[in-house]
Design a protein around this motif. Structure first.
Motif, short mmCIF file in Angstrom:
data_model
loop_
_atom_site.label_atom_id
_atom_site.label_comp_id
_atom_site.label_asym_id
_atom_site.label_seq_id
_atom_site.Cartn_x
_atom_site.Cartn_y
_atom_site.Cartn_z
N THR A 172 1.40 4.60 6.76
CA THR A 172 0.36 3.61 6.98
C THR A 172 0.57 3.01 8.36
OG1 THR A 172 1.76 1.86 6.07
CG2 THR A 172 0.31 2.99 4.52
N THR A 173 -0.52 2.51 8.95
CA THR A 173 -0.42 1.85 10.26
C THR A 173 -0.92 0.42 10.14
OG1 THR A 173 -2.65 2.42 10.97
CG2 THR A 173 -0.94 4.08 11.36
N GLY A 174 -0.79 -0.31 11.26
CA GLY A 174 -1.23 -1.70 11.25
C GLY A 174 -2.68 -1.86 11.67
N GLY A 175 -3.07 -1.12 12.69
CA GLY A 175 -4.40 -1.32 13.27
C GLY A 175 -5.44 -0.39 12.68
N PRO A 192 5.76 2.85 6.16
CA PRO A 192 4.86 2.14 7.08
C PRO A 192 5.33 2.41 8.50
CG PRO A 192 6.49 0.61 6.22
CD PRO A 192 6.80 1.95 5.61
N LEU A 193 4.40 2.59 9.43
CA LEU A 193 4.77 2.80 10.83
C LEU A 193 5.31 1.49 11.39
CD1 LEU A 193 4.52 5.13 12.95
CD2 LEU A 193 2.45 3.96 13.77
N TRP A 194 6.56 1.50 11.77
CA TRP A 194 7.21 0.31 12.35
C TRP A 194 7.68 0.69 13.75
CZ3 TRP A 194 10.77 -2.27 8.03
CH2 TRP A 194 9.95 -2.84 7.05
N PHE A 214 0.83 -1.20 0.00
CA PHE A 214 0.00 0.00 0.00
C PHE A 214 0.87 1.26 0.00
CE2 PHE A 214 -3.03 3.19 1.40
CZ PHE A 214 -4.07 2.89 0.54
N ARG A 263 6.17 2.25 16.05
CA ARG A 263 5.81 3.65 16.29
C ARG A 263 6.83 4.63 15.75
NH1 ARG A 263 3.06 3.74 22.31
NH2 ARG A 263 1.61 2.04 21.92
C1 FMN Z 1 8.57 -4.34 12.13
C2 FMN Z 1 7.15 -3.85 12.15
C3 FMN Z 1 6.73 -3.02 13.15
C4 FMN Z 1 5.42 -2.52 13.17
N1 FMN Z 1 5.05 -1.65 14.16
C5 FMN Z 1 3.81 -1.07 14.12
C6 FMN Z 1 3.43 -0.08 15.07
O1 FMN Z 1 4.19 0.29 15.96
N2 FMN Z 1 2.18 0.45 14.98
C7 FMN Z 1 1.30 0.07 14.01
O2 FMN Z 1 0.18 0.59 13.96
N3 FMN Z 1 1.65 -0.87 13.08
C8 FMN Z 1 2.86 -1.45 13.12
N4 FMN Z 1 3.22 -2.37 12.16
C9 FMN Z 1 2.28 -2.68 11.07
C10 FMN Z 1 2.59 -1.82 9.83
O3 FMN Z 1 2.45 -0.45 10.13
C11 FMN Z 1 1.67 -2.20 8.66
O4 FMN Z 1 1.90 -3.54 8.33
C12 FMN Z 1 1.89 -1.33 7.44
O5 FMN Z 1 1.70 0.03 7.75
C13 FMN Z 1 0.94 -1.72 6.32
O6 FMN Z 1 1.31 -1.06 5.13
P1 FMN Z 1 1.89 -1.91 3.90
O7 FMN Z 1 0.80 -2.87 3.50
O8 FMN Z 1 2.20 -0.90 2.82
O9 FMN Z 1 3.12 -2.61 4.41
C14 FMN Z 1 4.52 -2.89 12.14
C15 FMN Z 1 4.95 -3.78 11.14
C16 FMN Z 1 6.24 -4.25 11.12
C17 FMN Z 1 6.68 -5.17 10.02
#
Ligand code: FMN
Length: 215
Positions: free
Chosen positions: A140-143, A99-101, A15, A103
């Motif tokens: 982007t974030t995960g949640g 992507p947010l990794w 994304f 935080r």
């Molecule tokens: C090493 C790692 C750390 C992550 N830490 C966070 C985090 O701190 N907060 C969060 O909301 N998502 C976290 N995620 C989820 C990513 O933000 C999410 O998979 C990504 O933004 C999705 O975008 P993409 O499909 O382009 O990869 C983390 C993912 C990885 C791989």
């Protein structure tokens, strides 16, 4: 407007990759000039060290800040760092796409800050500096968005990213523009992802229209 997108994602079909592509396309259509530093594709070295400098003020003891200052005063930086300096000085607007990794930004982007934002040239006494340029975070974030709502989520994330926003962007004298955040793109359906991209497109259009107006 000259736009540099510093992009950090290992998968072009992610994304984040879609956001990068959309920004290149949208900004191009609007008549802006765009360059992309695709850090993974470039195999950008994120590890600061003795190789960052063409010559050393003190070859016996590595002080990164002292060597950065010395490089700015004449000898110069390693070619990969110098190339990024040129793009930064060219740009009016710098977009950080990631992507947010944990935080924060992925390590490769943190390493970009460590190696490219050099004392004596990019900031500090006597530096050419980046003052007057703008910067924006696009990430982007995960949640999903918490139950408190989107505005609260944005504010919460803004607080998490203070080290980047205040510690780097504002510290360098860059004007911080409102971020664009795609919440949990992996956990939503295609329609929602399309919506995110459409909203990002509008965000870019509005933002650059404001830039033009204030130039
Ligand atoms: C090493 C790692 C750390 C992550 N830490 C966070 C985090 O701190 N907060 C969060 O909301 N998502 C976290 N995620 C989820 C990513 O933000 C999410 O998979 C990504 O933004 C999705 O975008 P993409 O499909 O382009 O990869 C983390 C993912 C990885 C791989």
């Amino acid at each position: 407007v000259n736009v540099l997108i510093v992009y950090a994602h290992p998968e072009p079909r992610s994304f984040n990759g879609a956001m990068r592509d959309l920004a290149v396309q949208t900004l191009g259509e609007l008549g802006h000039q765009v360059q992309v530093s695709d850090l993974y594709a470039m195999r950008f070295n994120p590890v600061a060290g003795p190789g960052d400098f063409r010559d050393r003020a003190d070859p016996t003891h590595l002080s990164i800040l002292r060597e950065q200052r010395y490089a700015a005063a004449g000898p110069g930086y390693a070619p990969d760092i110098a190339a990024e300096h040129e793009k930064l000085f060219w740009a009016d607007l710098i977009i950080f796409q990631f992507p947010l990794w944990w935080r924060s930004v992925p390590a490769i982007m943190k390493g970009y800050f460590d190696r490219v934002f050099t004392l004596g040239l990019i900031y500090g006494r006597g530096s050419k500096g980046l003052r007057g340029k703008k910067a924006m975070l696009a990430y982007t974030t995960g949640g999903p968005v918490s139950e408190d709502g989107e505005q609260e989520e944005i504010e919460w994330l803004n607080r998490q990213l203070i080290p980047i926003r205040e510690g780097i962007i504002q510290y360098l004298g860059l004007e911080e523009l409102p971020p664009y955040i795609a919440f949990g793109p992996a956990g939503v359906d295609d329609a929602k992802r399309e919506q995110y991209l459409e909203a990002y497109r509008n965000h870019l259009i509005q933002l650059t229209a404001k830039q033009e107006a204030t130039r």
